[in-house]
Design a protein around this motif. Structure first.
Motif, PDB file in Angstrom:
ATOM      1  N   ILE A 248       0.843  -1.202   0.000  1.00  0.00           N
ATOM      2  CA  ILE A 248       0.000   0.000   0.000  1.00  0.00           C
ATOM      3  C   ILE A 248       0.877   1.250   0.000  1.00  0.00           C
ATOM      4  O   ILE A 248       0.606   2.218  -0.706  1.00  0.00           O
ATOM      5  N   ILE A 249       1.935   1.234   0.805  1.00  0.00           N
ATOM      6  CA  ILE A 249       2.937   2.305   0.743  1.00  0.00           C
ATOM      7  C   ILE A 249       4.205   1.704   0.159  1.00  0.00           C
ATOM      8  O   ILE A 249       4.802   0.810   0.751  1.00  0.00           O
ATOM      9  N   ASP A 250       4.597   2.191  -0.988  1.00  0.00           N
ATOM     10  CA  ASP A 250       5.757   1.638  -1.690  1.00  0.00           C
ATOM     11  C   ASP A 250       6.915   2.627  -1.607  1.00  0.00           C
ATOM     12  O   ASP A 250       6.751   3.811  -1.913  1.00  0.00           O
ATOM     13  N   GLY A 251       8.053   2.171  -1.180  1.00  0.00           N
ATOM     14  CA  GLY A 251       9.221   3.040  -1.063  1.00  0.00           C
ATOM     15  C   GLY A 251      10.277   2.355  -0.220  1.00  0.00           C
ATOM     16  O   GLY A 251      10.050   1.268   0.310  1.00  0.00           O
ATOM     17  N   ASN A 252      11.437   2.989  -0.095  1.00  0.00           N
ATOM     18  CA  ASN A 252      12.473   2.369   0.729  1.00  0.00           C
ATOM     19  C   ASN A 252      12.364   2.844   2.178  1.00  0.00           C
ATOM     20  O   ASN A 252      11.691   3.834   2.485  1.00  0.00           O
ATOM     21  N   VAL A 253      13.029   2.119   3.051  1.00  0.00           N
ATOM     22  CA  VAL A 253      12.930   2.383   4.491  1.00  0.00           C
ATOM     23  C   VAL A 253      13.403   3.794   4.837  1.00  0.00           C
ATOM     24  O   VAL A 253      12.800   4.474   5.673  1.00  0.00           O
ATOM     25  N   ASN A 254      14.454   4.248   4.178  1.00  0.00           N
ATOM     26  CA  ASN A 254      14.983   5.586   4.473  1.00  0.00           C
ATOM     27  C   ASN A 254      13.949   6.671   4.182  1.00  0.00           C
ATOM     28  O   ASN A 254      13.782   7.621   4.962  1.00  0.00           O
ATOM     29  N   ASP A 255      13.249   6.527   3.058  1.00  0.00           N
ATOM     30  CA  ASP A 255      12.243   7.532   2.696  1.00  0.00           C
ATOM     31  C   ASP A 255      11.060   7.504   3.662  1.00  0.00           C
ATOM     32  O   ASP A 255      10.541   8.548   4.063  1.00  0.00           O
ATOM     33  N   ILE A 256      10.634   6.287   4.022  1.00  0.00           N
ATOM     34  CA  ILE A 256       9.506   6.171   4.955  1.00  0.00           C
ATOM     35  C   ILE A 256       9.893   6.755   6.314  1.00  0.00           C
ATOM     36  O   ILE A 256       9.117   7.487   6.941  1.00  0.00           O
ATOM     37  N   ALA A 257      11.116   6.454   6.752  1.00  0.00           N
ATOM     38  CA  ALA A 257      11.594   7.001   8.030  1.00  0.00           C
ATOM     39  C   ALA A 257      11.643   8.527   7.972  1.00  0.00           C
ATOM     40  O   ALA A 257      11.275   9.213   8.937  1.00  0.00           O
ATOM     41  N   SER A 258      12.071   9.069   6.845  1.00  0.00           N
ATOM     42  CA  SER A 258      12.145  10.530   6.694  1.00  0.00           C
ATOM     43  C   SER A 258      10.763  11.165   6.780  1.00  0.00           C
ATOM     44  O   SER A 258      10.586  12.220   7.404  1.00  0.00           O
ATOM     45  N   VAL A 259       9.778  10.525   6.139  1.00  0.00           N
ATOM     46  CA  VAL A 259       8.405  11.044   6.196  1.00  0.00           C
ATOM     47  C   VAL A 259       7.923  11.095   7.645  1.00  0.00           C
ATOM     48  O   VAL A 259       7.342  12.092   8.097  1.00  0.00           O
ATOM     49  N   ILE A 260       8.188  10.017   8.382  1.00  0.00           N
ATOM     50  CA  ILE A 260       7.735   9.950   9.781  1.00  0.00           C
ATOM     51  C   ILE A 260       8.450  10.998  10.632  1.00  0.00           C
ATOM     52  O   ILE A 260       7.820  11.758  11.375  1.00  0.00           O
ATOM     53  N   VAL A 261       9.770  11.041  10.504  1.00  0.00           N
ATOM     54  CA  VAL A 261      10.573  11.958  11.328  1.00  0.00           C
ATOM     55  C   VAL A 261      10.245  13.416  11.015  1.00  0.00           C
ATOM     56  O   VAL A 261      10.198  14.265  11.911  1.00  0.00           O
ATOM     57  N   ASN A 262      10.006  13.700   9.743  1.00  0.00           N
ATOM     58  CA  ASN A 262       9.748  15.081   9.334  1.00  0.00           C
ATOM     59  C   ASN A 262       8.298  15.514   9.556  1.00  0.00           C
ATOM     60  O   ASN A 262       7.969  16.689   9.382  1.00  0.00           O
ATOM     61  N   SER A 263       7.443  14.562   9.941  1.00  0.00           N
ATOM     62  CA  SER A 263       6.019  14.883  10.069  1.00  0.00           C
ATOM     63  C   SER A 263       5.494  14.817  11.499  1.00  0.00           C
ATOM     64  O   SER A 263       4.438  15.375  11.789  1.00  0.00           O
ATOM     65  N   PHE A 264       6.228  14.135  12.385  1.00  0.00           N
ATOM     66  CA  PHE A 264       5.687  13.903  13.724  1.00  0.00           C
ATOM     67  C   PHE A 264       6.706  14.218  14.823  1.00  0.00           C
ATOM     68  O   PHE A 264       7.917  14.188  14.588  1.00  0.00           O
ATOM     69  N   THR A 265       6.173  14.509  16.011  1.00  0.00           N
ATOM     70  CA  THR A 265       6.984  14.601  17.229  1.00  0.00           C
ATOM     71  C   THR A 265       6.381  13.650  18.255  1.00  0.00           C
ATOM     72  O   THR A 265       5.262  13.156  18.071  1.00  0.00           O
ATOM     73  N   ASP A 266       7.123  13.399  19.335  1.00  0.00           N
ATOM     74  CA  ASP A 266       6.545  12.558  20.381  1.00  0.00           C
ATOM     75  C   ASP A 266       5.564  13.379  21.218  1.00  0.00           C
ATOM     76  O   ASP A 266       5.343  14.569  20.961  1.00  0.00           O
TER      77      ASP A 266
END
Length: 302
Positions: A248-266
């Motif tokens: 459903i989400i296609d991409g490499n781990v680095n890109d997915i991690a970047s999306v998460i890190v750049n979009s969310f905080t704890d």
């Protein structure tokens, strides 16, 4: 009662993981000797187990069976092939995702076992490359450096180097090579270098994001659940849930991690660690993702 699937193609297993009924401790996981009369029956029962075990417990099931045999890697290879040649059994949309998860788990377990096997069979390097020795082991930074370079995850690299450093500092050293730098210092320098590169990568990533932000400005969203629960949602969409055979989400781990890190905080508004997120997204790091009872199961929501 679960459905009894009939398979069309068998694979010749050199070892069966069936055990006597009196030794069984898990009805869900165990294959009993009493129900396996030949290799064909074993193949059928194994496939049915893989289809019946709860989705979240597939990794535990495969780990469980690798404990009963002398060559678990060969068993994993045979199981991998058995699933492949009976792909039609997994033809439903639900089971197709299950099949892909089985492949992912098997590959991860195989790599884990191969690392352990290589560790036990490796030959000792020449003395000129050994920094120090104690009664239990030798310390060779050249070897450690090669191991670190073969790792993908920076967190794993730092953990490995830290353990090596502590092992050396706590060992009763019998021999020190005067021609080589101190082993502990070399490990620490490598740790410092990795951490420095992580910081630089993070800074460059933020800078690049600012340059590329041509759309509407936004603030990071706060996660009020556990971080690994959110990351696991992305993991499921990337690794476990499929549309027309594609994630459903296609991409490499680095890109997915970047999306998460750049979009969310704890929940406290602090930035997320890119390396921690990457670790949670790594298939073999099941312990870093939520326990089954805490998991937000996306498959049930779709």
């Amino acid at each position: 009662m679960s459905e009894d699937y009939q398979i069309k193609t068998n694979v010749q297993f050199t070892e069966h993981t069936a055990i006597p009924k009196e030794q069984s401790e898990s009805v869900l996981f165990d294959i009993l000797v009493e129900e396996v009369i030949d290799n064909a029956t074993y193949c059928r029962v194994l496939i049915n187990k893989l289809l019946a075990v709860p989705y979240a417990q597939l990794a535990d099931f495969i780990n469980h069976h690798t404990q009963f045999i002398s060559d678990p890697i060969k068993w994993l290879n045979k199981t991998d092939k058995l699933i492949s040649v009976n792909e039609k059994v997994f033809s439903t949309s639900d089971n197709q995702g299950r099949m892909m998860k089985c492949f992912t788990i098997i590959e991860s377990k195989r790599k884990e076992l191969e690392i352990l096997r290589n560790r036990h069979t490796k030959t000792k390097p020449p003395m000129q490359y050994i920094n120090a020795e104690c009664e239990e082991r030798y310390f060779c930074f050249r070897e450690v450096k090669n191991t670190v370079n073969a790792m993908d995850c920076n967190t794993d690299k730092i953990m490995f180097l830290t353990k090596e450093k502590f092992d050396y500092e706590q060992a009763s050293i019998d021999f020190i090579n005067p021609k080589l730098p101190d082993y502990s210092i070399q490990c620490q320098k490598e740790i410092d270098q990795i951490q420095h590169l992580i910081r630089l990568t993070d800074e460059f990533s933020k800078e690049q994001m600012q340059k590329n932000s041509n759309g509407l400005p936004f603030n990071k969203l706060k996660i009020n659940c556990n971080i690994n629960q959110l990351v696991d949602i992305f993991y499921q969409l990337h690794r476990e849930l499929f549309v027309d055979g594609k994630p459903i989400i296609d991409g490499n781990v680095n890109d997915i991690a970047s999306v998460i890190v750049n979009s969310f905080t704890d929940r406290d508004g602090r930035d997320l660690s890119p390396e921690s997120v990457k670790t949670m997204l790594t298939p073999s790091k099941t312990d870093k993702r939520p326990k089954p009872h805490k998991r937000i199961d996306i498959d049930k929501l779709l």
